[in-house]
Design a protein around this motif. Structure first.
Motif, PDB file in Angstrom:
ATOM      1  N   ALA A  24       0.840  -1.201   0.000  1.00  0.00           N
ATOM      2  CA  ALA A  24       0.000   0.000   0.000  1.00  0.00           C
ATOM      3  C   ALA A  24       0.873   1.249   0.000  1.00  0.00           C
ATOM      4  O   ALA A  24       1.766   1.387   0.841  1.00  0.00           O
ATOM      5  N   PRO A  25       0.666   2.175  -0.928  1.00  0.00           N
ATOM      6  CA  PRO A  25       1.469   3.398  -0.962  1.00  0.00           C
ATOM      7  C   PRO A  25       1.328   4.202   0.327  1.00  0.00           C
ATOM      8  O   PRO A  25       0.228   4.354   0.866  1.00  0.00           O
ATOM      9  N   HIS A  26       2.477   4.689   0.805  1.00  0.00           N
ATOM     10  CA  HIS A  26       2.519   5.505   2.019  1.00  0.00           C
ATOM     11  C   HIS A  26       3.021   6.892   1.655  1.00  0.00           C
ATOM     12  O   HIS A  26       3.886   7.034   0.780  1.00  0.00           O
ATOM     13  N   VAL A  27       2.464   7.919   2.272  1.00  0.00           N
ATOM     14  CA  VAL A  27       2.900   9.281   1.981  1.00  0.00           C
ATOM     15  C   VAL A  27       3.348   9.968   3.269  1.00  0.00           C
ATOM     16  O   VAL A  27       2.855   9.669   4.356  1.00  0.00           O
ATOM     17  N   SER A  28       4.292  10.879   3.119  1.00  0.00           N
ATOM     18  CA  SER A  28       4.738  11.681   4.257  1.00  0.00           C
ATOM     19  C   SER A  28       4.314  13.133   4.106  1.00  0.00           C
ATOM     20  O   SER A  28       4.543  13.948   4.998  1.00  0.00           O
ATOM     21  N   THR A  29       3.728  13.471   2.961  1.00  0.00           N
ATOM     22  CA  THR A  29       3.159  14.802   2.742  1.00  0.00           C
ATOM     23  C   THR A  29       1.724  14.631   2.278  1.00  0.00           C
ATOM     24  O   THR A  29       1.338  13.569   1.785  1.00  0.00           O
ATOM     25  N   GLY A  30       0.923  15.677   2.427  1.00  0.00           N
ATOM     26  CA  GLY A  30      -0.483  15.587   2.088  1.00  0.00           C
ATOM     27  C   GLY A  30      -0.729  15.431   0.593  1.00  0.00           C
ATOM     28  O   GLY A  30      -0.031  16.047  -0.228  1.00  0.00           O
ATOM     29  N   VAL A  31      -1.690  14.590   0.246  1.00  0.00           N
ATOM     30  CA  VAL A  31      -2.085  14.495  -1.162  1.00  0.00           C
ATOM     31  C   VAL A  31      -2.845  15.760  -1.545  1.00  0.00           C
ATOM     32  O   VAL A  31      -3.413  16.462  -0.695  1.00  0.00           O
ATOM     33  N   ASP A  32      -2.869  16.062  -2.838  1.00  0.00           N
ATOM     34  CA  ASP A  32      -3.582  17.241  -3.336  1.00  0.00           C
ATOM     35  C   ASP A  32      -4.156  16.865  -4.696  1.00  0.00           C
ATOM     36  O   ASP A  32      -3.538  17.111  -5.736  1.00  0.00           O
ATOM     37  N   ALA A  33      -5.331  16.244  -4.698  1.00  0.00           N
ATOM     38  CA  ALA A  33      -5.848  15.623  -5.916  1.00  0.00           C
ATOM     39  C   ALA A  33      -7.328  15.907  -6.105  1.00  0.00           C
ATOM     40  O   ALA A  33      -8.060  16.170  -5.144  1.00  0.00           O
ATOM     41  N   ILE A  34      -7.747  15.841  -7.358  1.00  0.00           N
ATOM     42  CA  ILE A  34      -9.166  15.831  -7.712  1.00  0.00           C
ATOM     43  C   ILE A  34      -9.413  14.543  -8.488  1.00  0.00           C
ATOM     44  O   ILE A  34      -8.694  14.240  -9.440  1.00  0.00           O
ATOM     45  N   VAL A  35     -10.406  13.778  -8.048  1.00  0.00           N
ATOM     46  CA  VAL A  35     -10.607  12.419  -8.532  1.00  0.00           C
ATOM     47  C   VAL A  35     -11.982  12.284  -9.173  1.00  0.00           C
ATOM     48  O   VAL A  35     -12.975  12.851  -8.682  1.00  0.00           O
ATOM     49  N   SER A  36     -12.051  11.530 -10.254  1.00  0.00           N
ATOM     50  CA  SER A  36     -13.337  11.124 -10.840  1.00  0.00           C
ATOM     51  C   SER A  36     -13.543   9.649 -10.518  1.00  0.00           C
ATOM     52  O   SER A  36     -12.827   8.795 -11.034  1.00  0.00           O
ATOM     53  N   VAL A  37     -14.495   9.352  -9.642  1.00  0.00           N
ATOM     54  CA  VAL A  37     -14.754   7.954  -9.291  1.00  0.00           C
ATOM     55  C   VAL A  37     -15.800   7.375 -10.241  1.00  0.00           C
ATOM     56  O   VAL A  37     -16.612   8.110 -10.810  1.00  0.00           O
ATOM     57  N   PRO A  38     -15.781   6.060 -10.462  1.00  0.00           N
ATOM     58  CA  PRO A  38     -16.771   5.438 -11.346  1.00  0.00           C
ATOM     59  C   PRO A  38     -18.194   5.595 -10.817  1.00  0.00           C
ATOM     60  O   PRO A  38     -18.431   6.023  -9.681  1.00  0.00           O
ATOM     61  N   ALA A  39     -19.145   5.215 -11.662  1.00  0.00           N
ATOM     62  CA  ALA A  39     -20.559   5.385 -11.343  1.00  0.00           C
ATOM     63  C   ALA A  39     -21.014   4.450 -10.228  1.00  0.00           C
ATOM     64  O   ALA A  39     -20.359   3.462  -9.899  1.00  0.00           O
ATOM     65  N   SER A  40     -22.169   4.772  -9.670  1.00  0.00           N
ATOM     66  CA  SER A  40     -22.748   4.009  -8.564  1.00  0.00           C
ATOM     67  C   SER A  40     -23.199   2.621  -9.022  1.00  0.00           C
ATOM     68  O   SER A  40     -23.992   2.488  -9.956  1.00  0.00           O
TER      69      SER A  40
END
Length: 452
Positions: A24-40
């Motif tokens: 699992a990817p681990h981060v030490s700084t905050g992510v800053d993203a805009i995501v398009s998730v698939p449909a319901s």
């Protein structure tokens, strides 16, 4: 690292052959993203069932394409429904559904996989067709409860022959003797899908449908409200009793329709929670102004836990971490519970999640699974019949099992974002409702790496 039990039964199942461990990817700084998730998935499969029962063709834009919806499309095709897929320039899929002049009566065989919406929603469709149909699914699907919806269909005149345990897959249904009855009473304490399944087919049943919930709790009432609202929007004559425990649907034709499926707000949860877990910012595109999806509760939940939440004029819901993750007391989180529980393990104070006993009958016993897996990363978790009490502890790396459950897999990914050294079993299980999850997660994580 701990690599105890693995698949459907959190108590005893050994790791199965072919297990793949995803770092699992681990981060030490905050992510800053805009995501398009698939449909319901919930809305997609409701619309597909209704389109198959309609009197004229329907068009469903932004149809989710995943294992669960592929199983539904395959089931509808078995009944003679015409399916045409159109790939759009924006990457979405439009599905045109052409109802059969007469639904096939079989004998048919329907593969349900591990999809609750297929194993619960398709038998009433088979009843409308007065068909003879054999239903089966994945090994763990044979453990999931089915009896209430099958009891209701038997009350309507269907006969059912069980090949194994009564009330569970596999079984063969003969609906040739279907008839009208004054009222059907159904136990919905273990799944709201039992009620939704009958409501979706109600207008096409002989004489319509009068349905009443048996005494006791109703699991995940939000999903029943979604079904009722969907039926009303498409013109079905449905009324709800004042106490919310009875439904009446008049018989009649449902005209074909054109709809656009909303993003899956439940699947948006791990991404939004990543804003708190990483002390960053995540936006979800096309967040609806109002919704019947249970995932709409993320706005309230994440605000209570310390996030700044803003729904912009551009349709993007943005969640920003503030450096604080507060524990929460929350009832009826339904399918949001695995992600919410993982976030609670990262909080600064205890949490108590109640009213989620029906999750013991989902893809796995989710309460037992969460009790097991959250303990591995340092949380003290106590599961009761319908609740989880979570007290955070010192965080530590672990191998986290997914139990072939997509929501357990995404919960593990969220924990790994905040805890270095987490591995998640078979992340590909997310293909059940979100085949793009590993790539979408990697894209989000890459924004933190760039910032770092």
């Amino acid at each position: 690292m701990n690599s105890a039990s693995a698949s459907g039964n959190p108590q005893s199942d050994p790791p199965h052959a072919g297990t793949h461990w995803w770092p699992a990817p681990h981060v030490s700084t905050g992510v800053d993203a805009i995501v398009s998730v698939p449909a319901s998935k919930s809305l997609t499969n409701r619309y597909l069932i209704l389109a198959a029962l309609a009197s004229s063709p329907s068009t469903i834009h932004n149809t989710l394409i995943s294992r669960d919806t592929e199983l539904m499309l395959g089931a509808l095709a078995s009944f003679g429904t015409g399916i045409k897929r159109i790939e759009q320039a924006d990457g979405s899929t439009t599905v045109q559904v052409h109802p059969a002049a007469e639904l096939a009566t079989g004998p048919l065989g329907i593969e349900c996989g591990l999809a609750g919406t297929v194993m619960r929603f398709v038998p009433p469709l088979a009843a409308v067709a007065r068909a003879t149909v054999a239903f089966d699914g994945d090994p763990h699907a044979r453990l999931r409860p089915m009896a209430p919806v099958l009891d209701a269909l038997q009350a309507l005149g269907a006969t059912i022959d069980f090949a194994g345990d009564p009330g569970k897959l596999p079984f063969t249904m003969d609906a040739s003797g279907l008839e009208s009855v004054d009222q059907v009473v159904i136990d919905a304490s273990s799944s709201s899908q039992f009620i939704s399944a009958l409501l979706l087919a109600g207008h096409a049943l002989p004489g319509g449908l009068a349905l009443r919930a048996a005494d006791g709790p109703i699991a995940s009432p939000d999903h029943i409200m979604m079904t009722v609202q969907t039926l009303l929007e498409l013109g079905v004559d449905i009324t709800v009793d004042e106490d919310g425990r009875g439904w009446r649907i008049a018989p009649g034709e449902l005209a074909g329709f054109t709809v656009t499926v909303e993003p899956d707000l439940s699947n948006a949860g791990p991404f939004l929670a990543a804003a708190l877990a990483s002390n960053g910012s995540v936006g979800i595109r096309f967040w609806p102004a109002s919704t019947t999806q249970v995932g709409g509760k993320w706005v309230q939940i994440l605000s209570q836990m310390g996030a700044e939440v803003h729904h912009g004029d551009d349709g993007v819901l943005r969640v920003r971490g503030t450096g604080v993750i507060r524990g929460i007391d929350y009832a009826d989180a339904s399918e949001l519970a695995p992600t919410l529980a993982a976030l609670c393990a990262l909080a600064s104070s205890p949490s108590n999640l109640t009213g989620i006993g029906h999750l013991r009958g989902h893809e796995t016993d989710r309460l037992a699974a969460l009790e097991n897996e959250l303990a591995k990363v340092g949380a003290n978790v106590v599961a009761t019949g319908d609740s989880l009490a979570i007290t955070p502890g010192p965080l530590q790396a672990a191998d986290l099992h997914s139990y072939e459950d997509h929501r357990m897999a995404t919960a593990g990914a969220l924990l790994g974002l905040a805890i270095e050294g987490v591995r998640v079993e078979n992340i590909a299980t997310t293909a059940k409702t979100m085949p793009q999850f590993p790539q979408l997660w990697a894209d989000m994580v890459s924004t933190a790496k760039a910032a770092g």
